[in-house]
Design an enzyme around this catalytic site. Structure first.
Site: not given
Ligand code: SF4
Length: 293
Positions: A33, A116, A134, A189, A196, A199, A205
């Site tokens: 870290e 953190y 972070d 992301c 996306c 994702c 989202c």
């Molecule tokens: S769907 Fe939402 S959480 Fe997933 S990568 Fe796209 S913006 Fe990020």
């Protein structure tokens, strides 16, 4: 809900990083870290492996001279981190029986350990439920939860509360979820061109649900490196790291041609305790002496 989607994704897609392996001790997590602050994974990996071989416990690092520690830090940058980690190792060795604390407040009391890092060690070193925030986590939460295009400037208390609210109650699952949230921000992301499609949280989202609104907050400062004091300090330290011992002033003069900037940077390295000016006029990494003195 995010946890139910993200943890299985992480189980399948997590990058195989050495400090994530089951044999890694909380000490190994703490070292990782410190190194990962503002430094990419690829540059940290070989240095971390080397440190773990050389100094597998806090007391072993604490016993090493600062000059060895700075040499082993290599070109990771921001070398004050190396001295703070060395100081943290000493505090753990003498004040905690050579065991990295698992309590966030005790971790926060160690040199160089901030909000953190303390929570990252509690979560990833001890599998505790602790909100680890972070820039990657802030961005994922801003998008997936708040529907914003990006996170904007940090707001420590609110950011911690945001992350805390998402954590599952079980320690082990919460720690895994924290790692998954960070991973999503690091590999999918991302700031520009988030992936996306595919994702794991696409259907949940808020940014997608709101039609992907553009980020309109303050822009982040562009980090340049060439010609900065940071670059000059790095050049001066390179000279000392590459030399077997103290060097004359002329060796440092050769490292950067602009005298005023060079002197300013050398002064700041002396002030930070990263360089020492020896009685014979030479310069050295801290703790290094002219043979025979
Ligand atoms: S769907 Fe939402 S959480 Fe997933 S990568 Fe796209 S913006 Fe990020």
């Amino acid at each position: 809900m995010l946890a139910e989607l993200l943890v299985p994704w992480f189980d399948e897609h997590a990058r195989d990083l050495p400090w994530r392996r089951p044999e890694t001790t909380p000490w190994g997590v703490l070292v990782s870290e410190f190194m990962l602050q503002q430094t990419p994974v690829k540059r940290v990996e070989p240095i971390w492996l080397d440190w773990m071989r050389r100094w597998p416990t806090p007391s072993e690092l604490a016993a090493a001279p600062q000059s060895d520690v700075l040499r082993a830090w290599g070109k990771l940058g921001y070398p004050r981190r190396a001295l703070r980690l060395h100081a943290a190792a000493s505090a753990i060795a003498t004040g905690h029986g050579d065991i990295v604390p698992s309590d966030v407040d005790e971790l926060l009391a160690l040199p160089g350990v901030g909000a953190y890092t303390a929570r990252a060690v509690a979560a990833f070193g001890y599998q505790r439920r602790a909100p680890v925030v972070d820039t990657n986590v802030r961005r994922v939460i801003a998008r997936a939860v708040h529907g914003a295009g990006d996170a904007g400037p940090p707001r420590t208390t609110a950011d911690l509360a945001d992350a805390e609210a998402l954590l599952p109650s079980d320690d082990l699952v919460a720690a895994r979820f924290s790692a998954a949230l960070m991973e999503l921000g690091a590999v999918r992301c991302t700031v520009r061109n988030p992936g996306c499609e595919g994702c794991p949280v696409f259907g949940e989202c808020a940014w997608q649900a709101h039609g992907r609104p553009e980020y309109t907050g303050p822009s982040r400062p562009v980090q340049r490196f060439a010609g900065t004091d940071r670059q000059v300090r790095g050049r001066l330290l390179d000279v000392l790291r590459d030399a077997p011992g103290p060097v004359p002033r002329t060796a440092l003069d050769d490292a950067w041609s602009e005298p005023a900037q060079r002197d300013r940077c050398l002064f700041s390295l002396l002030t930070d305790g990263l360089v020492e000016h020896l009685p014979d006029g030479s310069f050295a990494l801290p703790g290094e002496r002219v043979p025979g003195h």
